[in-house]
Design an enzyme around this catalytic site. Sequence first.
Site, short mmCIF file in Angstrom:
data_model
loop_
_atom_site.label_atom_id
_atom_site.label_comp_id
_atom_site.label_asym_id
_atom_site.label_seq_id
_atom_site.Cartn_x
_atom_site.Cartn_y
_atom_site.Cartn_z
N LYS A 115 29.16 30.72 32.80
CA LYS A 115 30.61 30.93 32.90
C LYS A 115 31.24 29.64 33.42
O LYS A 115 30.57 28.84 34.07
CB LYS A 115 30.93 32.06 33.87
CG LYS A 115 32.25 32.75 33.61
CD LYS A 115 32.18 33.74 32.45
CE LYS A 115 33.52 34.36 32.14
NZ LYS A 115 33.41 35.47 31.21
P1 NAD Z 1 43.92 37.53 28.77
O1 NAD Z 1 44.28 36.31 29.51
O2 NAD Z 1 44.07 37.54 27.30
O3 NAD Z 1 44.71 38.79 29.37
C1 NAD Z 1 44.70 39.14 30.72
C2 NAD Z 1 45.70 40.26 30.90
O4 NAD Z 1 45.59 40.77 32.23
C3 NAD Z 1 47.14 39.84 30.72
O5 NAD Z 1 47.84 40.85 30.03
C4 NAD Z 1 47.67 39.75 32.14
O6 NAD Z 1 49.06 39.99 32.22
C5 NAD Z 1 46.89 40.87 32.77
N1 NAD Z 1 46.82 40.76 34.22
C6 NAD Z 1 46.57 39.66 34.97
N2 NAD Z 1 46.63 39.99 36.26
C7 NAD Z 1 46.87 41.32 36.32
C8 NAD Z 1 47.04 42.25 37.36
N3 NAD Z 1 46.94 41.88 38.62
N4 NAD Z 1 47.30 43.54 37.02
C9 NAD Z 1 47.39 43.93 35.75
N5 NAD Z 1 47.25 43.09 34.72
C10 NAD Z 1 47.00 41.82 35.00
O7 NAD Z 1 42.41 37.84 29.21
P2 NAD Z 1 41.33 38.70 28.42
O8 NAD Z 1 40.52 37.77 27.59
O9 NAD Z 1 41.97 39.90 27.81
O10 NAD Z 1 40.40 39.13 29.64
C11 NAD Z 1 40.66 40.30 30.42
C12 NAD Z 1 39.36 40.78 31.02
O11 NAD Z 1 38.42 41.02 29.97
C13 NAD Z 1 38.67 39.77 31.95
O12 NAD Z 1 37.98 40.46 32.97
C14 NAD Z 1 37.65 39.10 31.05
O13 NAD Z 1 36.57 38.54 31.76
C15 NAD Z 1 37.24 40.28 30.20
N6 NAD Z 1 36.61 39.92 28.93
C16 NAD Z 1 37.29 39.27 27.96
C17 NAD Z 1 36.63 38.94 26.79
C18 NAD Z 1 37.32 38.25 25.64
O14 NAD Z 1 36.70 38.12 24.58
N7 NAD Z 1 38.54 37.80 25.78
C19 NAD Z 1 35.29 39.30 26.61
C20 NAD Z 1 34.64 39.98 27.61
C21 NAD Z 1 35.31 40.30 28.77
#
Ligand code: NAD
Length: 425
Positions: A115
């Site tokens: 990561k």
């Molecule tokens: P992103 O940046 O696209 O979206 C994050 C979202 O979370 C946004 O809508 C933001 O407004 C919201 N957010 C931030 N702080 C917040 C809070 N305090 N309360 C509520 N909402 C809040 O990120 P993502 O890629 O969607 O990642 C989100 C989660 O999914 C993370 O934990 C990430 O590790 C996990 N994840 C993502 C992927 C991927 O392919 N993108 C894969 C596996 C896991």
Amino acid sequence: MSSTIDRSAAQGSRNVWEMAQAQLDDVALLLELNPGIHAFLRSPKRVLTVSVPCEMDDRSYRVFEGYRVQHNMSRGPAKGGIRFHPDVTLDEVKALAMWMSWKCALVDIPFGGAKGGIICDPKNMSMRELEHMTRRYTSEISIIIGPERDIPAPDVYTTPQIMAWIMDTFSMMRGYSIPGVVTGKPIAIGGSLGRDKATARGCMFVIDEALRELGISADGARVAIQGFGNAGLHAAELMSVAGYKIVAVSDSRGGIANAKGIDVKKLIAHKSETGSVVGFSGGDAMSNKDVLECDCDVLIPAALEKVITAENAPRIKAKVVAEAANGPTLPEADSILFDRGIMVLPDILANAGGVTVSYFEWVQDLQENFWDEEEVNARLKRTMVRAFKATYEKAKQHKINMRRGAYVLAVGRVAEATMLRGVYP
Ligand code: NAD
């Protein structure tokens, strides 16, 4: 739940790295893991901290702190996203790298875990500043990344455009195009069809399986989602098309709810116009906290870590919690949810669709041979359903929760690979 497990290390733990280690300790007892292998898996293989100087638009210089952590590479090159967020810490990156090792092993793809992250506030940076910071960070971590070594991908607040800059910087340094150095790229430069929605699609596939096992119809099942980015937005979109009813959604600014079902298409348009789900006319305002506790069948935390705690776990009404986010549930909350009969689909299962299609992207890049989206989605479904069934069987067999079932499988696989290879020299 097995009585042989000492959960004291997990109880009350608030540091995310301690939480990740406590989860490993928990399963090490269950697996009767060799103490030497346990100690080996408890620490990351490699930790790199870098200073990232960047010229800002006003010509001043700022120095950002960045990290790349490789947890384990026994099963193949390390794999894991890069996060740009003001709250990034080295401990968080170490935890996320460890979870990537387990996740790749659980879906049985030949990668280890890594990561990366930069402490920064991307929402208050221009595209030019983001590009400069990304390129310098890539150059600093280039000594340990590469298609055969460690392959980054998007995570919170990193996008396909940022992946394109990483790929270009790394390629420029080597003198030829190396698309396999990073996944989640735009399609035009070697990205995979289906990667943008893969995390959400994979999450939906395991929710489908979980509801089937619980005898709940997916048609009309009520879903609440915290986070409306890559994972949350696409989950809302795909699940509403598949017949689920999205009843509450939130982002960093707040939430909205509609018990009759939110019009997700209109909500996406509202978010792209205003930057938030807040103020959407097709629902009532709801706090971020209340979204977690609202009346629903499926709760999808899809934002950040540690949002389900011992404090709010007793009030969660969902029958299934699907962790699209990494690490949203504290260990003590896990026990409460299990005792209340709520099925938690752990992060290393529920969000593994992203890394699975990242693996497909890497394979396609190396072969220079690209698949259509149907093929990507069909392979993803096979992988996710297989991982769900194996986890479910393991959990049933040992009368443990799904997280422990998943950990028994995943840690067991990483431990087996580590022992087969032996400890060099
Ligand atoms: P992103 O940046 O696209 O979206 C994050 C979202 O979370 C946004 O809508 C933001 O407004 C919201 N957010 C931030 N702080 C917040 C809070 N305090 N309360 C509520 N909402 C809040 O990120 P993502 O890629 O969607 O990642 C989100 C989660 O999914 C993370 O934990 C990430 O590790 C996990 N994840 C993502 C992927 C991927 O392919 N993108 C894969 C596996 C896991």
